[in-house]
Design an enzyme around this catalytic site. Structure first.
Site, PDB file in Angstrom:
ATOM      1  CB  ALA A  29      42.440  24.413  48.456  1.00  0.00           C
ATOM      2  CG  ASN A  30      42.255  28.268  44.627  1.00  0.00           C
ATOM      3  OD1 ASN A  30      43.048  28.529  44.253  1.00  0.00           O
ATOM      4  ND2 ASN A  30      41.686  29.160  45.661  1.00  0.00           N
ATOM      5  NE  ARG A  31      41.795  22.383  38.901  1.00  0.00           N
ATOM      6  CZ  ARG A  31      41.915  20.931  38.783  1.00  0.00           C
ATOM      7  NH1 ARG A  31      43.287  20.474  39.014  1.00  0.00           N
ATOM      8  NH2 ARG A  31      41.124  19.989  38.758  1.00  0.00           N
TER       9      ARG A  31
END
Ligand code: C5P
Length: 219
Positions: A29-31
């Site tokens: 995933a990402n931030r």
């Protein structure tokens, strides 16, 4: 106050990160928090638009008056968006879509002892590019989050993806992802404007106003 150009218009928005499974319990995933996209959805609803928000995994509450569709992966977000895009007047791509997914995710939980030393990836579809390419498709606004050469990269994406507008923001140095203050450089063919820095809530309202003006002028 004068009525918004977006009153009663139908706006489709993607927001948040996507989650790309590795196996039954793990993912990439990402931030992205989803804050900018959710704030845009709230601002559009306040302006009187019919808002559909296609959200990747986010802890944020659904803004009042917004129809929310939850998705996890980029492929799910792509399908959910493309089935609704033809009916939308405006599409805002605020999601931080994973560029790649795991080519062959395992359906079970992979044991530590079976862990591969590499993880083959495959490219995800570009959602905003596909919407922008639709004949008679909606007016499209994309985002460009960049750590360097902000305007140059944003101009490139505006053209390469065939967008009507792009909102560029500097990330890194405590800006952009997962923080509340932001500044946007908004570009369109033949012009541009700077919005902020200000809280994402106010920034979203200013962006919706600008979007309304340009959408109206483009009709
Ligand atoms: O190319 P890049 O990911 O920087 O472009 C960002 C813009 O493209 C954002 O508006 C994002 O929502 C959109 N995008 C998309 N589908 C992808 C990748 C990016 O809609 N697979």
């Amino acid at each position: 106050s004068r009525p918004s150009a977006l009153q009663n218009q139908s706006i489709l928005i993607t927001a948040g990160p996507t989650r790309e499974p590795i196996d039954a319990v793990r993912f990439i995933a990402n931030r992205s928090s989803g804050r900018m996209g959710f704030a845009i959805a709230a601002a559009a609803a306040t302006a009187g638009s019919q808002v559909t928000l296609i959200a990747g995994p986010s802890a944020l509450p659904t803004p009042p008056g917004v129809t929310r569709i939850d998705v996890e992966t980029a492929l799910e977000m792509h399908a959910a968006t493309l089935t609704r895009a033809a009916e939308a007047d405006i599409f805002v791509a605020a999601a931080a879509v994973a560029d790649y997914r795991v080519a062959e995710p395992a359906t079970n939980k992979v044991k530590k002892t079976d862990a591969p030393s590499s993880l083959p990836l495959t490219a995800n579809p570009d959602i905003v590019r596909d919407v922008a390419a639709m004949p008679d498709g909606p007016f499209t606004l994309g985002f460009a989050a960049e750590t360097d050469d902000l305007l140059e990269h944003a101009r490139g994406k505006l053209a390469a993806k065939g967008l009507d507008m792009i909102a560029a923001n500097q990330v890194g140095d405590g800006l952009g992802f997962d923080v509340d203050e932001n500044r946007l450089e908004v570009l369109w063919t033949g012009g541009g404007a700077t919005l902020g820095p200000m809280p994402k809530r106010r920034l979203a309202a200013a962006l919706i106003e600008l979007l309304g003006e340009h959408w109206h002028a483009a009709r």
